[in-house]
Enzyme design. Structure first.
Site, PDB file in Angstrom:
ATOM      1  N   ARG A 238       0.812  -1.209   0.000  1.00 56.68           N
ATOM      2  CA  ARG A 238       0.000   0.000   0.000  1.00 56.68           C
ATOM      3  C   ARG A 238       0.849   1.265   0.000  1.00 56.68           C
ATOM      4  NH1 ARG A 238      -3.736   0.168  -2.409  1.00 56.68           N
ATOM      5  NH2 ARG A 238      -2.714   1.938  -3.357  1.00 56.68           N
TER       6      ARG A 238
ATOM      7  N   LYS B  16       1.747  24.933  -3.748  1.00 58.83           N
ATOM      8  CA  LYS B  16       0.460  24.327  -3.376  1.00 58.83           C
ATOM      9  C   LYS B  16       0.564  22.800  -3.479  1.00 58.83           C
ATOM     10  CE  LYS B  16      -2.024  28.426  -4.937  1.00 58.83           C
ATOM     11  NZ  LYS B  16      -2.960  29.018  -5.937  1.00 58.83           N
TER      12      LYS B  16
ATOM     13  N   LYS C 214       5.136  40.101  -3.183  1.00 55.85           N
ATOM     14  CA  LYS C 214       3.747  40.108  -3.629  1.00 55.85           C
ATOM     15  C   LYS C 214       3.070  41.385  -3.150  1.00 55.85           C
ATOM     16  CE  LYS C 214       1.902  36.021  -4.104  1.00 55.85           C
ATOM     17  NZ  LYS C 214       1.295  34.694  -3.852  1.00 55.85           N
TER      18      LYS C 214
ATOM     19  N   GLU D 218       5.801  40.245  -8.088  1.00 60.01           N
ATOM     20  CA  GLU D 218       4.437  40.215  -8.623  1.00 60.01           C
ATOM     21  C   GLU D 218       3.956  41.645  -8.833  1.00 60.01           C
ATOM     22  OE1 GLU D 218       1.143  37.551  -7.013  1.00 60.01           O
ATOM     23  OE2 GLU D 218       0.526  39.522  -6.287  1.00 60.01           O
TER      24      GLU D 218
ATOM     25  N   ASP E 101       0.043  38.760 -12.514  1.00 58.40           N
ATOM     26  CA  ASP E 101      -0.990  37.906 -11.929  1.00 58.40           C
ATOM     27  C   ASP E 101      -2.379  38.438 -12.278  1.00 58.40           C
ATOM     28  OD1 ASP E 101      -2.125  35.881 -10.493  1.00 58.40           O
ATOM     29  OD2 ASP E 101      -1.765  36.770  -8.535  1.00 58.40           O
TER      30      ASP E 101
END
Length: 289
Positions: free
Chosen positions: A102, A137, A169, A198, A219
């Site tokens: 597993r 992420k 940012k 950014e 962005d």
């Protein structure tokens, strides 16, 4: 193993595997203890089309429980495999084979899922010059593994974490009052690190290009503003020296158009955030004829 990309750090693989086996086996595999611990064989079946990634973790799971296990792979890491293909055979002790099953498959199915979707995005921008990047992420505890799988799928890694690049940012720029002031502070404190900025407007873009950085992230620009940003960055006096990255609002429907606008990089959180595992199974006995 393929040499098309750097292998993962051995210590990271070992730590991931130790945690996975401790989580799954704990005080012992009660069901495996019913077996007589005899020599046996097994085969690994790929049950859907995919890009294979995760061999180092799969191997380490089995070798942690049976150092003498023999694993014969029929594919390289990063190969595109068709559904129904036997991709490896194993020879070892039956208790160890079933106890490691597993955990080894969890790594292989998750990392192959990341590599497979990355390859789909890379294929979609082929010929444009745009590079596909990942983000932070990632699944907690599996960042090194997932970012490795992105490389296996043909993508490139963004910063690994908060320590290996400075990324200014909106909130950072607001705190300093301007893009130029934020860049100056970052260069003063961390001159050795890559600097990503950014920007939210074309004015901020010009400030970032004038002041200098490693890469500029535009962005959530609409299409017209994005194309103007490319025109500015690639024209005089900048001449494309600082790459442009796009993030936000990127999916398979919008990807090709963004790439064709001339941006250099496209970062996509979905590569590692929206994980759909690939279906594999490990079966005792010889593979079917």
């Amino acid at each position: 193993m393929s040499v098309r990309f750097a292998p993962p750090p051995e210590d990271a693989v070992a730590a991931d595997v130790a945690a996975a086996l401790a989580e799954d086996i704990g005080l012992g595999d009660a069901t495996a203890s019913l077996l007589d611990d005899a020599p046996d064989s097994a085969y690994l079946l790929c049950k859907e089309d995919c890009v294979v990634a995760g061999r180092p973790w799969f191997d380490a799971c089995h070798r942690a429980l049976d150092p003498e296990v023999r694993i014969d792979w029929r594919c390289d890491e990063g190969d595109r495999i068709a559904r129904g293909t036997v991709i490896a055979t194993l020879q070892g002790r039956n208790r160890a084979l079933v106890s490691a099953e597993r955990a080894s498959l969890n790594f292989l199915q998750t990392l192959s899922g990341t590599a497979t979707v990355t390859a789909q995005y890379v294929d979609a921008v082929r010929g444009t010059g745009a590079k596909i990047l990942d983000t932070r992420k990632t699944l907690p505890g599996l960042r090194v593994a997932q970012k490795y799988a992105v490389r296996v799928g043909g993508g490139m890694n963004h910063r690994m974490a908060l320590f290996d690049a400075v990324m200014l940012k909106e909130n950072h720029i607001r705190a300093f009052g301007s893009v130029a002031a934020a860049i100056a502070r970052a260069r003063a404190l961390h001159p050795e690190l890559p600097l990503i900025v950014e920007v939210e407007t074309l004015e901020q873009l010009r400030d970032a290009l004038d002041t200098g950085c490693t890469r500029v992230l535009i962005d959530d620009f609409d299409a017209a503003t994005r194309r103007e940003a490319v025109r500015i960055a690639k024209g005089a006096p900048y001449h494309g020296r600082i790459p442009l990255e796009v993030s936000g609002g990127v999916d398979m429907d919008t990807l090709r158009g963004i790439a064709e606008d001339g941006v250099d990089c496209i970062s996509i959180g979905a590569l590692t955030k929206h994980v759909r595992a690939i279906d594999f199974s490990l079966k005792l006995g010889p593979p079917p004829a």
